[in-house]
Structures are given as structure tokens and as C-alpha cells.
Design an enzyme around this catalytic site. Sequence first.
Site, short mmCIF file in Angstrom:
data_model
loop_
_atom_site.label_atom_id
_atom_site.label_comp_id
_atom_site.label_asym_id
_atom_site.label_seq_id
_atom_site.Cartn_x
_atom_site.Cartn_y
_atom_site.Cartn_z
N LEU A 171 -1.98 5.74 -13.40
CA LEU A 171 -1.94 6.07 -11.97
C LEU A 171 -1.17 5.00 -11.18
O LEU A 171 -1.37 3.80 -11.40
CB LEU A 171 -3.38 6.14 -11.43
CG LEU A 171 -3.51 6.42 -9.93
CD1 LEU A 171 -3.23 7.89 -9.63
CD2 LEU A 171 -4.91 6.05 -9.43
N ASP A 220 -10.02 8.01 7.38
CA ASP A 220 -10.44 7.85 8.78
C ASP A 220 -11.94 8.10 8.92
O ASP A 220 -12.50 8.92 8.19
CB ASP A 220 -9.65 8.84 9.65
CG ASP A 220 -9.72 8.50 11.13
OD1 ASP A 220 -10.22 7.41 11.48
OD2 ASP A 220 -9.27 9.33 11.94
N HIS A 265 -16.34 -0.20 7.34
CA HIS A 265 -15.15 -0.55 6.54
C HIS A 265 -15.56 -0.96 5.13
O HIS A 265 -14.89 -0.65 4.16
CB HIS A 265 -14.36 -1.66 7.22
CG HIS A 265 -13.72 -1.23 8.52
ND1 HIS A 265 -13.06 -0.03 8.65
CD2 HIS A 265 -13.61 -1.84 9.73
CE1 HIS A 265 -12.59 0.10 9.89
NE2 HIS A 265 -12.92 -0.99 10.57
C1 FPP Z 1 -10.14 4.25 9.83
O1 FPP Z 1 -11.45 4.24 10.31
C2 FPP Z 1 -9.99 3.27 8.80
C3 FPP Z 1 -9.19 2.14 8.88
C4 FPP Z 1 -8.38 1.81 10.05
C5 FPP Z 1 -9.12 1.19 7.80
C6 FPP Z 1 -9.24 1.77 6.44
C7 FPP Z 1 -9.93 0.78 5.61
C8 FPP Z 1 -10.70 1.04 4.54
C9 FPP Z 1 -10.91 2.38 4.00
C10 FPP Z 1 -11.41 -0.03 3.83
C11 FPP Z 1 -10.59 -0.60 2.74
C12 FPP Z 1 -9.61 -1.48 3.33
C13 FPP Z 1 -8.61 -2.12 2.74
C14 FPP Z 1 -7.77 -2.92 3.63
C15 FPP Z 1 -8.30 -2.10 1.29
P1 FPP Z 1 -11.68 3.91 11.84
O2 FPP Z 1 -12.08 2.48 11.94
O3 FPP Z 1 -10.49 4.26 12.64
O4 FPP Z 1 -12.87 4.86 12.13
P2 FPP Z 1 -13.21 5.57 13.53
O5 FPP Z 1 -12.01 6.42 13.88
O6 FPP Z 1 -14.42 6.38 13.20
O7 FPP Z 1 -13.47 4.46 14.51
#
Ligand code: FPP
Length: 251
Positions: A131, A20, A37
Amino acid sequence: MSSQPETGLPNPSHVAIIMDGNGRWAKMRGLPRQEGHRRGLEALRRTVRNAADLGLSVLTLYSFSTENWRRPHAEVSFLMGLLKHFVEKDLSELAAANVRVRIIGNREDLPADLRRLVEHAETRTTGNTGLILAIAFNYGARDEILRAARRLAAEVAAGRLDPAAIDEAALSSRLDTHDLPDPELVIRTSGESRISNFLLWQSAYAEFVFTPVLWPDFDRAAFEDALAQYRQRERRFGGLAAVPARNADVA
Ligand code: FPP
């Protein structure tokens, strides 16, 4: 790093992470969310390498929830594209590193090309013994439990299953994680202290570590710090604490 003594627990073998804070990481730098992202994907790659290096058996990463469809269409498409990019670009490397890829979550609603791709990633790495990388994509724990309950109900209706035979093992074996052990440690980054519909059944006895580090900044030191916090915990599974030796002498 905490100064608490360690309790002698070994490192967990299965760590699950709620990644997150990508959006906030980008906002703090005046960058578009997509850049957060993108950097999140780099952190994901780094974390997979670290997990293998630290000797974990299973790493589960929450990369798209059943609730994430509520985000703007452009962001949803971007995250779909990122998973596709990851599988296409990294699969050979993961396969060569003996990583077994598993995708958990509801595949029905995924675009057909993405569904084929995740199936290919699993098939290609199925014989690997290193893994296990479980990517939770279009995953929601309530949805997973509902799908398992429907399977059980269908088997009962077809006369193949006695309702009295439905126990924890029967339900577990119908979950997406049927071939994975439960996580001993769940980490959430970005300072939020919520489970957000992640592995609700499987994390019944997990330890939780909430770190303020935003996901794109999650590095080896942050990972090792979370593991060190885990090793300081005392896991009782509803039982009583082990009696310290000095008290045992007088008990
Ligand atoms: C949360 O950050 C993250 C996500 C909803 C997506 C997680 C994705 C990745 C780590 C990139 C790799 C992705 C894939 C599909 C392999 P947020 O956008 O909710 O952050 P915020 O809470 O700060 O807005």
C-alpha cells in the site's frame, strides 16, 4: 447501506479521504478537541490497516491543510506533534507491513525537525511495494498547482521548456502527486459536502462519497459502505453511458 444494485465496477485502487469531525466528536462527549484528534489518529491507523486488507493500492489522507494554520496556535502545535508521534511510533510497523509512505504538501513552512522526519519516512519505505500511504500535510490543492505552475514558468524562463509543450501530463508531473495515480474515490466524513482545497486537479473525474460518520468513528463497516456506494456508480468520464444489453438488441 444503500439497496441500489452494483454496476460491476471493481473497488477503486486509490481512495482519498478528508478526515473531518474530530472536534465535533470530542464536543459531543464533553472532551477537549485534542482528544478528538487523538482518537482521529487511531481511526487513521485502523483505516491504513483496512485499506491494505481490502487490497487498495493507494490511500491518501488529508491531515493538515494550508488553511489549518488559522487554528489556535495550541491546536496547530498539537497536530504537528501528532504527525511526529505517528511517524516516530508507527514507521517500523508500516515499513514491516510493506507500506510506502509519501508526504504531499508544502514542506517549506514545516519545522525543520518535522521536515527531516517526513523525508526519513519516505526514504525508509521507498523500496516497499505494498500500500502507498500518502499523507497530505500542510497541503492545499491551489498551493500545489501554483508551485507546479512556478516550476513550469522557471523552466520556460531558463529555456528548457517550450510553452507549447505544456500539456496535462507536463503539469501533472510537477505536482506533489507526480508518482501517484488519480483517486477514483474521495470520501469525506462528518456530513460536510465540500472539497476544501483537496486534490482539485487529481479528482477531476473522481466519485465522491459524503458520509455522516465522524472521523474518529470511521471503521471497517463505514469504509466498506463507501466502497459499495462507489461500486454502484456509473463512471462515464464525459462520455455516454454504456447501452444496456436489452436496448442494444432493439437499437
Ligand atoms: C478535521 O477535524 C481533522 C483535522 C483538521 C485533522 C486531522 C487529523 C487527524 C485525523 C489525526 C491524525 C493527525 C495526523 C497529523 C497524522 P476538525 O478538527 O475540523 O473537526 P470539526 O470540524 O468537528 O471541528
